[in-house]
Enzyme design. Structure first.
Site: not given
Ligand code: NAP
Length: 295
Positions: A52, A96, A119
């Site tokens: 990322k 995460q 997200d």
């Protein structure tokens, strides 16, 4: 059979994003800024976060990594989230997953402000997506929809069968594909571990999506001739011939299914790179919604 190349598609989309960012920077605006919170040292999570950050560099974004050891307590993590929520320099951020067992993942997900939830996991974004309102769409299903679009595969009136009903893949993908309009209008069936006669259902799919985490589960006898097959599965399986000691395996038995279908995504190089790419797209959207703000 045509291979759906997620890696090449993601590279093209990241270049499009980088162009937009370069134009903004040339016009005196600041760069979009994505932050990531990483807890512990899980190999998979380390790799995802590294990829990322690399994608941020490719897109011309600024990135910040906030690290904690795996024994971090929930209150400390919530305080870090609060800080990122309030930090005007951060456009969006992710935590995460998975998190250590002693941390309540749902509580953490809901602590991220919906306007910075790139997200697309916060219930506000999930809800807005399901009723067709502007939102941050969950990255993996959004990546699948984008791949289908870029390969000219219409979903209108198609029987789409999704095997797997997780909150991050199966459910949001079903919701996206059943929306009215372009890249929707599909007739969607969602299967799970209690589905009876799974083969009969999957054989009825014009577009079959496997999101189970069971390596090689979908075999040729479960697929209709000419179907489009999207393999979301990404499981590390031991492989002594690799330096890493493992290889990534999809949920689809690629060798047999690729002989029978019209399109297929490989693992790796299919859905995975698109997920990161959609995260970049959501970050750009978050930045644009905040008005770009001066450099
Ligand atoms: P998950 O939360 O573990 O859900 C798995 C789903 O598969 C569940 O709904 C489960 O049914 C269903 N399932 C398992 N075995 C089955 C069987 N034998 N028959 C029918 N259904 C079955 O998984 P996830 O988080 O969605 O992830 C799925 C896979 O996608 C994993 O390999 C993951 O690593 C991968 N993934 C990849 C990306 C990417 O970017 N490429 C992103 C996310 C996930 P129940 O609900 O009944 O238990």
């Amino acid at each position: 059979m045509e291979l759906i190349d997620g890696k090449a598609t993601a590279t093209a989309i990241k270049a499009e994003i980088a162009d937009k960012v370069a134009q903004k920077v040339a016009a005196g605006e600041r760069r979009p800024h994505l932050a990531a919170i990483l807890v512990g040292h899980d190999g998979g999570s380390e790799t995802y976060v590294r990829n990322k950050i690399k994608a941020c560099e490719e897109c011309g974004f600024q990135s910040t990594l906030v690290r904690f050891e795996s024994d971090v307590d929930e209150a400390t993590l919530l305080a870090a989230i609060d800080e990122l929520n309030k930090n005007p320099e951060i456009d969006g951020f992710i935590v995460q997953l998975p998190l250590p067992k002693h941390i309540d993942e749902q509580k953490i997900t809901e602590a991220v402000h919906p306007d910075k939830d790139v997200d697309g996991f916060h219930p506000v974004n999930v809800g807005r997506q399901s009723i067709g309102l502007p939102c941050f769409a969950s990255a993996t299903p959004a990546g699948i929809v984008e791949l289908l679009k870029r390969y000219g595969i219409s979903t209108r009136g198609k029987n789409v069968v999704i095997v797997g009903r997780s909150n991050i893949v199966g459910k949001p993908l079903a919701s996206m594909l059943m929306q009215k309009g372009e890249q929707g209008d599909a007739t969607v069936t969602v299967c799970h571990s209690a589905t009876k006669n799974l083969c009969d259902v999957t054989r009825n799919a014009d577009i079959l999506v496997a999101a189970m985490g069971r390596p090689g589960f979908i075999t040729a006898d479960m697929v209709a001739p000419g179907a489009v097959v999207i393999d979301v599965g990404t499981t590390r399986v031991p492989d002594a011939s690799r330096k890493s000691g493992f290889r990534l395996s999809g949920d689809v038995d690629f060798a047999s299914v690729s002989e029978k279908c019209s399109y297929i995504t490989p693992v790796p190089g299919g859905v995975g790179p698109m997920t990161i790419c959609m995260l970049m797209q959501n970050t750009l959207l978050a930045y644009e919604r905040r008005g770009g703000i001066g450099a």
